[in-house]
Design a protein around this motif. Structure first.
Motif, short mmCIF file in Angstrom:
data_model
loop_
_atom_site.label_atom_id
_atom_site.label_comp_id
_atom_site.label_asym_id
_atom_site.label_seq_id
_atom_site.Cartn_x
_atom_site.Cartn_y
_atom_site.Cartn_z
N LEU A 41 0.84 -1.20 0.00
CA LEU A 41 0.00 0.00 0.00
C LEU A 41 0.87 1.25 0.00
O LEU A 41 0.64 2.20 -0.77
CB LEU A 41 -0.89 -0.03 1.25
N ALA A 42 1.91 1.24 0.84
CA ALA A 42 2.79 2.41 0.94
C ALA A 42 3.52 2.64 -0.38
O ALA A 42 3.65 3.77 -0.84
CB ALA A 42 3.79 2.21 2.07
N ILE A 43 3.99 1.56 -1.00
CA ILE A 43 4.69 1.70 -2.28
C ILE A 43 3.73 2.29 -3.31
O ILE A 43 4.09 3.20 -4.07
CB ILE A 43 5.25 0.34 -2.75
N GLY A 44 2.51 1.78 -3.29
CA GLY A 44 1.50 2.29 -4.22
C GLY A 44 1.26 3.78 -4.02
O GLY A 44 1.26 4.57 -4.97
N ILE A 45 1.06 4.16 -2.75
CA ILE A 45 0.81 5.58 -2.46
C ILE A 45 1.99 6.43 -2.90
O ILE A 45 1.83 7.47 -3.55
CB ILE A 45 0.55 5.78 -0.95
N ALA A 46 3.20 5.96 -2.58
CA ALA A 46 4.39 6.73 -2.91
C ALA A 46 4.55 6.88 -4.42
O ALA A 46 4.84 7.98 -4.91
CB ALA A 46 5.62 6.05 -2.31
N LEU A 47 4.32 5.80 -5.15
CA LEU A 47 4.43 5.88 -6.61
C LEU A 47 3.39 6.84 -7.16
O LEU A 47 3.67 7.65 -8.05
CB LEU A 47 4.24 4.50 -7.24
N PHE A 48 2.19 6.74 -6.63
CA PHE A 48 1.13 7.61 -7.13
C PHE A 48 1.47 9.07 -6.89
O PHE A 48 1.39 9.89 -7.80
CB PHE A 48 -0.20 7.26 -6.46
N ALA A 87 0.24 14.14 0.03
CA ALA A 87 1.42 13.83 0.85
C ALA A 87 1.20 14.26 2.29
O ALA A 87 1.51 13.52 3.23
CB ALA A 87 2.65 14.51 0.27
N SER A 88 0.63 15.46 2.47
CA SER A 88 0.47 15.89 3.86
C SER A 88 -0.63 15.10 4.56
O SER A 88 -0.57 14.91 5.77
CB SER A 88 0.22 17.40 3.98
N THR A 89 -1.61 14.62 3.81
CA THR A 89 -2.63 13.78 4.45
C THR A 89 -2.00 12.51 5.00
O THR A 89 -2.29 12.10 6.13
CB THR A 89 -3.73 13.40 3.44
N VAL A 90 -1.14 11.90 4.20
CA VAL A 90 -0.49 10.68 4.68
C VAL A 90 0.36 10.98 5.91
O VAL A 90 0.37 10.23 6.88
CB VAL A 90 0.38 10.06 3.56
N GLU A 91 1.06 12.13 5.86
CA GLU A 91 1.90 12.46 7.01
C GLU A 91 1.05 12.78 8.24
O GLU A 91 1.47 12.55 9.37
CB GLU A 91 2.83 13.63 6.68
N LEU A 92 -0.14 13.29 8.01
CA LEU A 92 -1.05 13.60 9.12
C LEU A 92 -1.39 12.33 9.90
O LEU A 92 -1.55 12.36 11.12
CB LEU A 92 -2.33 14.21 8.55
#
Lengths: 397, 330
Positions: B106-113, B127-132
């Protein structure tokens, strides 16, 4: 540039001085802090000031501890979560106006803190066994005192809409369980409601076949102690013993605190949990009527939980270490006492006086508050005996 | 002339004699800062191991980590209970494994996207949502897990898996409980997602743009570029992020204590309740007699050992991969 360096050096010196003071304070020698600060004369004045402040704080603390000036002192207690709601009310409303800091950390923790002399009083639903009493005498060189401040009950709650519907269809308010059936569920011998052992007790109800999950406390708990002590006494099929923590059967799950068990019981279909009575009422969770020694199924109510303790009140031994077992008549059987643990010696006078004042008030005047929160207060002749015990605090020299 | 020049430059660089005293002081300060970490760590290890020693001594180290019975005693001076930490070690490893299994892809997918596909206006907010997610305290995760996720998502999904053919395997078999390894693994997956995503993004961004463009120039599709250039090139970053995530998963406490069922037992199924190392510590320490505290510290020491082993393994993986492929060779 140079200013910056000087500033840094000053800050550093200040930090070091402060650290030195803090360290000395821990060691309990406030004069050392002054010496240290005096040595650092080349430091900024700030450092000295800070040191003096620390020094003052330390002296002040010491004053409070020996109670030279005050004749009533703040109390520090720790223990059972079971009694916390009531204890907080007592603390808020107490007429002697004594400040009590009660830490709700569990009965085992209360005993532990009491025996390590970190608190003025401990609180527990399990009394000290003979071995612990012996250790306690060695620790402080005098008797630990037990006195009862209230009685409470543990209820068996459950969550199953199908069962609720079946009970309603049969016109029965509560599911009826006896000690063997409860033990069976917690042993995982009984896995569904329609088990013969439960069906026998509820002949009119068309019990559903829901899979049962027993929920117990995951932390050490006096509630567990009352519950398992009852099963140990009343159920022949219970072999896990009793205590604030027991080795639960595989296939059960745990919840942290009464709140945790309540949440688990409310959400997990088929869950059966035991709770301090007040929590079940507060969360509006259905509870079982439990068959007592005389074979009567008794629903927990304020009257029925008071009945048990009053039945055995005359048999309570001098040191007030006892269990409420074998309740019959109209009494709800899973009940237990809550004890305050105090010492017979070694308190400062002000602390001892405050404890006597506070607990005497709580057991004599605090009955209404107890009943509001569904605890059975101590009353009548037994109340006098409790007050006698309270007056033993610090009586030995 | 040139000689004079050099000496002047040197003079101005070296500063006055007074200022030069700052040099050793500063060095000393930095040294103290650096050693303090080691001192604190050493103090913790030595102290906990010493305190836990009576338990290791009584049970034997192997007996402690493989024993299945955890019954605490109440002594203040000796070990009287039985302390077998297997149910907790098993639970911690099980939920961490499943959390990683869910979170890494999932993380790889999010990062690639975020890095490669998302339009510019979406990158920042996403990006900031994920960091939140990383800033939410774990007790909040615990509550949301208890009152929302497990009721409406995890348990139904668990029921679905248990009633599918997979459910014939004991591991995926019923019953499906609300408090289970499954719930704990799921909350962990959410909690470790931000850190893994952040590190994956970082390492994806460091793949030389030239290589990516070269691949495009040779007619590679987006998918091919991501799969054959970006991801392999960032392997060590992904492993590093995974290990940080695993570290957090192994150490996470409150959310696990609330969601795993805390039964002090282990169960072979995924959807049944169990216990974990951190959760038994937080659940029972307030009430523990001294000997039980030693046993809990012994669990702490074991947990530390496990994290160390995991970290060493991760280093080894990164090292081996580096040897085979060579950082520049890709």
């Amino acid at each position: 540039m140079r200013n910056w360096r000087i500033l840094l050096a000053l800050l550093l010196a200040l930090a070091l001085a402060a650290a030195a003071c803090a360290g000395d304070e821990d060691a309990g020698d406030p004069t050392a802090a002054t010496d240290d600060a005096a040595d650092d004369t080349d430091d900024a004045d700030d450092a000295d000031d800070a040191a003096e402040e620390d020094d003052d704080a330390a002296l002040l603390e010491e004053d409070e501890q020996v109670g030279v000036e005050a004749d009533s002192a703040d109390l520090l207690g720790a223990g059972a979560t079971f009694i916390t709601p009531l204890m907080l009310e007592w603390i808020r409303d107490n007429e002697p106006g004594i400040n009590v800091n009660y830490q709700s950390i569990g009965s085992g923790g209360g005993i532990e803190q009491f025996l390590s002399e970190n608190v003025d009083f401990g609180s527990s639903e399990a009394f000290l066994d003979d071995e612990a009493m012996e250790e306690a005498r060695e620790i402080r060189g005098c008797e630990p005192i037990h006195f009862v401040d209230a009685f409470g009950s543990v209820v068996v709650s459950y969550n199953d809409p199908d069962l609720d519907a079946a009970l309603e269809a049969a016109g029965q308010d509560n599911l009826v369980l006896d000690a063997e059936a409860i033990a069976g569920v917690y042993n995982t011998d009984i896995t569904t409601w329609d088990d013969p052992a439960i069906a026998e007790l509820n002949p009119d109800v068309d019990l559903p076949g829901t899979n049962l999950i027993a929920v117990h406390r995951s932390d050490g708990s006096g509630t567990t102690n009352i519950f398992t002590q009852y099963l140990d006494d009343a159920a022949g099929n219970w072999d896990l013993g009793f205590g604030t923590e027991v080795d639960w059967a595989a296939g059960t799950i745990g919840g942290n605190g009464n709140e945790g068990v309540a949440a688990e019981t409310q959400q997990q279909p088929g869950a059966v949990g035991y709770l301090s009575y007040a929590y079940a009422v507060e969360n509006d969770i259905p509870v079982a009527a439990v068959v007592n020694e005389d074979g009567n199924p008794i629903e927990p109510t304020l009257a029925s939980i008071s009945a048990g303790p009053s039945e055995i009140i005359d048999d309570i031994p001098e040191d007030q270490r006892f269990a409420v077992l074998g309740v019959g008549g109209e009494g709800y059987p899973i009940v237990g006492a809550h004890w305050i643990l105090a010492w017979e010696c070694g308190y400062d006078d002000a602390v001892a006086q405050s404890m006597i004042d506070f607990f005497t008030w709580a057991v004599t005047e605090g009955d209404d508050l107890a009943e509001d929160l569904l605890y059975a207060p101590v009353t009548g002749a037994f109340e006098e005996r409790v007050v006698d015990q309270i007056n033993r605090i610090n009586a030995a020299e | 002339m040139s000689a004079t020049d050099t000496s002047t430059t040197k003079e101005s660089l070296r500063g006055s004699g007074r200022a030069r005293r700052a040099d050793p002081i500063f060095r000393g300060l930095v040294l103290v800062a650096a050693t303090s970490v080691l001192v604190v760590l050493a103090a913790m290890i030595i102290r906990t191991t010493l305190d836990a020693w009576p338990v290791f001594d009584a049970m034997g180290f192997w007996g402690f980590i493989s024993g299945q019975q955890w019954s605490v005693g109440h002594s203040r001076s000796e070990v009287t209970g039985t302390y077998g930490a297997f149910p907790f070690i098993y639970g911690t490893l099980k939920i961490s494994f499943f959390a990683i299994l869910a979170a890494v892809p999932l993380a790889i997918g999010i990062a690639l996207f975020i890095n490669e596909i998302a339009p510019a206006w979406l990158k920042r907010p996403l990006a900031s949502t994920v960091e939140l997610l990383a800033m939410v305290p774990s007790v909040v995760y615990a509550l949301v897990g208890i009152y929302f996720f497990r009721l409406y998502i995890w348990e139904p999904v668990g029921q679905f898996i248990a009633s599918s053919p997979l459910g014939n395997l004991t591991f995926f078999g019923p019953p499906v409980l609300l408090s289970s390894y499954w719930s704990a693994a799921n909350i962990l997956a959410i909690m470790i997602l931000p850190i893994i995503t952040a590190i994956c993004r970082e390492s994806f961004a460091q793949v030389p743009r030239d290589e990516v463009n070269a691949a495009y120039a040779m007619g590679a599709t987006r998918w091919e570029v991501m799969r054959k250039v970006i991801v392999p090139r960032s392997f060590s970053g992904i492993v590093g992020g995974t290990m940080l995530g695993l570290g957090r998963a192994l150490g996470e406490t409150i959310a696990i204590a609330f969601l795993i069922g805390a039964s002090q037992r282990w169960a072979p199924q995924l959807f049944f309740g169990g216990d974990a190392m951190t959760s038994v510590i937080v659940n029972t320490f307030a009430d523990a007699a001294p000997e039980a505290i030693w046993a809990l510290l012994a669990i702490g020491v074991t947990l530390f050992l496990i994290t160390t082993i995991v970290n060493v393994l991760a280093r080894l993986i990164v090292y081996r991969v580096g040897q085979f492929s060579g950082d520049a060779a890709l």
